[in-house]
Design a protein around this motif. Structure first.
Motif, mmCIF file in Angstrom:
data_model
loop_
_atom_site.group_PDB
_atom_site.id
_atom_site.type_symbol
_atom_site.label_atom_id
_atom_site.label_comp_id
_atom_site.label_asym_id
_atom_site.label_seq_id
_atom_site.Cartn_x
_atom_site.Cartn_y
_atom_site.Cartn_z
ATOM 1 N N GLY A 9 0.820 -1.210 0.000
ATOM 2 C CA GLY A 9 0.000 0.000 0.000
ATOM 3 C C GLY A 9 0.848 1.252 0.000
ATOM 4 N N PRO A 10 0.212 2.409 -0.298
ATOM 5 C CA PRO A 10 0.965 3.663 -0.334
ATOM 6 C C PRO A 10 1.111 4.277 1.064
ATOM 7 N N PRO A 11 2.297 4.832 1.399
ATOM 8 C CA PRO A 11 2.488 5.457 2.721
ATOM 9 C C PRO A 11 1.534 6.625 2.986
ATOM 10 N N LEU A 12 0.963 7.208 1.917
ATOM 11 C CA LEU A 12 0.023 8.321 2.119
ATOM 12 C C LEU A 12 -1.296 7.851 2.715
ATOM 13 N N SER A 13 -1.572 6.557 2.629
ATOM 14 C CA SER A 13 -2.792 6.029 3.255
ATOM 15 C C SER A 13 -2.594 6.017 4.765
ATOM 16 N N THR A 14 -3.615 6.482 5.485
ATOM 17 C CA THR A 14 -3.496 6.563 6.947
ATOM 18 C C THR A 14 -3.293 5.173 7.564
ATOM 19 N N ALA A 15 -4.025 4.184 7.066
ATOM 20 C CA ALA A 15 -3.922 2.844 7.661
ATOM 21 C C ALA A 15 -2.560 2.212 7.355
ATOM 22 N N VAL A 16 -2.030 2.481 6.168
ATOM 23 C CA VAL A 16 -0.691 1.964 5.820
ATOM 24 C C VAL A 16 0.355 2.645 6.702
ATOM 25 N N SER A 17 0.228 3.959 6.881
ATOM 26 C CA SER A 17 1.252 4.677 7.654
ATOM 27 C C SER A 17 1.246 4.254 9.125
ATOM 28 N N ARG A 18 0.095 3.806 9.632
ATOM 29 C CA ARG A 18 0.036 3.280 11.016
ATOM 30 C C ARG A 18 0.950 2.056 11.138
ATOM 31 N N SER A 171 -1.236 5.018 17.124
ATOM 32 C CA SER A 171 -2.374 4.810 16.233
ATOM 33 C C SER A 171 -3.094 6.119 15.872
ATOM 34 N N HIS A 172 -2.877 7.168 16.702
ATOM 35 C CA HIS A 172 -3.501 8.469 16.423
ATOM 36 C C HIS A 172 -2.699 9.303 15.423
ATOM 37 N N LEU A 173 -1.455 8.905 15.144
ATOM 38 C CA LEU A 173 -0.580 9.756 14.327
ATOM 39 C C LEU A 173 -1.121 10.032 12.916
ATOM 40 N N PRO A 174 -1.576 8.999 12.171
ATOM 41 C CA PRO A 174 -1.923 9.255 10.767
ATOM 42 C C PRO A 174 -3.031 10.300 10.563
ATOM 43 N N ASN A 175 -4.164 10.152 11.245
ATOM 44 C CA ASN A 175 -5.244 11.128 11.033
ATOM 45 C C ASN A 175 -4.857 12.509 11.568
ATOM 46 N N THR A 176 -4.183 12.514 12.730
ATOM 47 C CA THR A 176 -3.846 13.810 13.334
ATOM 48 C C THR A 176 -2.852 14.567 12.452
ATOM 49 N N GLN A 177 -1.910 13.826 11.853
ATOM 50 C CA GLN A 177 -0.945 14.468 10.952
ATOM 51 C C GLN A 177 -1.675 15.252 9.846
ATOM 52 N N TYR A 178 -2.668 14.599 9.223
ATOM 53 C CA TYR A 178 -3.419 15.297 8.164
ATOM 54 C C TYR A 178 -4.182 16.491 8.736
ATOM 55 N N LEU A 179 -4.862 16.274 9.869
ATOM 56 C CA LEU A 179 -5.698 17.367 10.397
ATOM 57 C C LEU A 179 -4.860 18.576 10.799
ATOM 58 N N GLY A 196 -2.137 19.455 22.895
ATOM 59 C CA GLY A 196 -1.091 20.087 22.082
ATOM 60 C C GLY A 196 0.285 19.573 22.482
ATOM 61 N N ARG A 197 0.515 19.470 23.769
ATOM 62 C CA ARG A 197 1.800 18.949 24.291
ATOM 63 C C ARG A 197 2.001 17.504 23.830
ATOM 64 N N TRP A 198 0.951 16.707 23.964
ATOM 65 C CA TRP A 198 0.982 15.281 23.554
ATOM 66 C C TRP A 198 1.277 15.169 22.062
ATOM 67 N N TRP A 199 0.583 15.956 21.244
ATOM 68 C CA TRP A 199 0.805 15.886 19.794
ATOM 69 C C TRP A 199 2.258 16.240 19.465
ATOM 70 N N GLY A 200 2.794 17.284 20.124
ATOM 71 C CA GLY A 200 4.191 17.672 19.899
ATOM 72 C C GLY A 200 5.119 16.500 20.188
ATOM 73 N N GLU A 201 4.845 15.796 21.281
ATOM 74 C CA GLU A 201 5.729 14.687 21.664
ATOM 75 C C GLU A 201 5.597 13.491 20.726
ATOM 76 N N ILE A 202 4.380 13.093 20.415
ATOM 77 C CA ILE A 202 4.240 11.864 19.608
ATOM 78 C C ILE A 202 4.650 12.101 18.149
ATOM 79 N N SER A 203 4.420 13.308 17.651
ATOM 80 C CA SER A 203 4.762 13.545 16.237
ATOM 81 C C SER A 203 6.252 13.769 16.051
#
Ligand SMILES: N[C@@H](CCC(=O)N[C@@H](CS)C(=O)NCC(=O)O)C(=O)O
Length: 218
Positions: A9-18, A171-179, A196-203
């Protein structure tokens, strides 16, 4: 040397990137096999043999095939327990149950409104499709409620399942990255206390930064 596992699958797909993020976090060798969704390669008979719903990702390890990104991630963590990030799926029954609990929250509560927003706000304009304003409004309200629960939880613990980064956060990274990066709704995350702090750390995990690089080069 062990044969690399295969991800289709393509890395741009959220489920593939997970799945890619999980493999990188676990330091498991993999081979990425291109599936062109625009050309309908995911609906071809050969592909349906390994992913009966005709969706990406599909996954193969030696002689087994799996689909459903979260199930694939759980498998990778169990099979490759001793590799990479050993605590990703918890190291005792209670820690594992906590990861499962927040992973279910992601799949059941976070994913429906966030993936609807990703599609409506990031993909529909690129595909020249009309946006559904009603669905956008409804999904934003639902997501805000979920993120209010996260805000409270993340005020008590550093990450969702406890004080260690886990599969539940990943598991939250793919959708949040796009949003956050491809829509104007990023403030739902960045301006919410603790979220916001959590997103900074996980991304900023090295594993996720590599996935984003893979997305840019496809
Ligand atoms: N629940 C599945 C979702 C798979 C899914 O929706 N994949 C999308 C790409 S992110 C897809 O294949 N879309 C094309 C289609 O459904 O025809 C998983 O997590 O693996």
């Amino acid at each position: 040397m062990a044969t690399p596992v295969k991800v289709y699958g393509p890395p741009l797909s959220t489920a593939v990137s997970r799945v890619l993020a999980c493999l990188l976090e676990k330091d498991v060798d993999f081979q990425l096999i291109s599936i062109n969704l625009a050309k309908g390669e995911h609906k071809k008979a050969d592909f349906i043999k390994i992913q009966p719903f005709g969706q990406v990702p599909a996954f193969q390890d030696e002689n087994i095939s799996l689909f459903e990104s979260r199930a694939i991630c759980r498998y990778i963590c169990e099979k490759y327990k001793e590799k990479g990030n050993k605590g990703l799926y918890g190291t005792n029954p209670l820690a594992k149950a906590s990861v499962d609990q927040w992973l279910e929250a992601e799949g059941q509560s976070f994913n429906p409104p966030s993936s609807a927003l990703v599609f409506q706000l990031a993909f529909a304009p690129r595909m020249k499709l009309k946006q559904d304003e009603g669905l956008i409004k409804q999904s934003e309200a639902k997501l805000a409620k979920v993120l209010d629960v996260y805000k409270k939880r993340l005020g008590e613990t550093q990450f969702l399942a406890g004080d260690e980064f886990s599969l539940a956060d990943l598991s939250h990274l793919p959708n949040t990255q796009y949003l956050v990066n491809a829509t104007d709704r990023g403030e739902l995350f960045t301006s919410r206390e603790n979220v916001g702090r959590w997103w900074g750390e996980i991304s900023s995990r090295e594993s996720w930064k590599k996935v984003v690089e893979m997305q840019k080069s496809t």
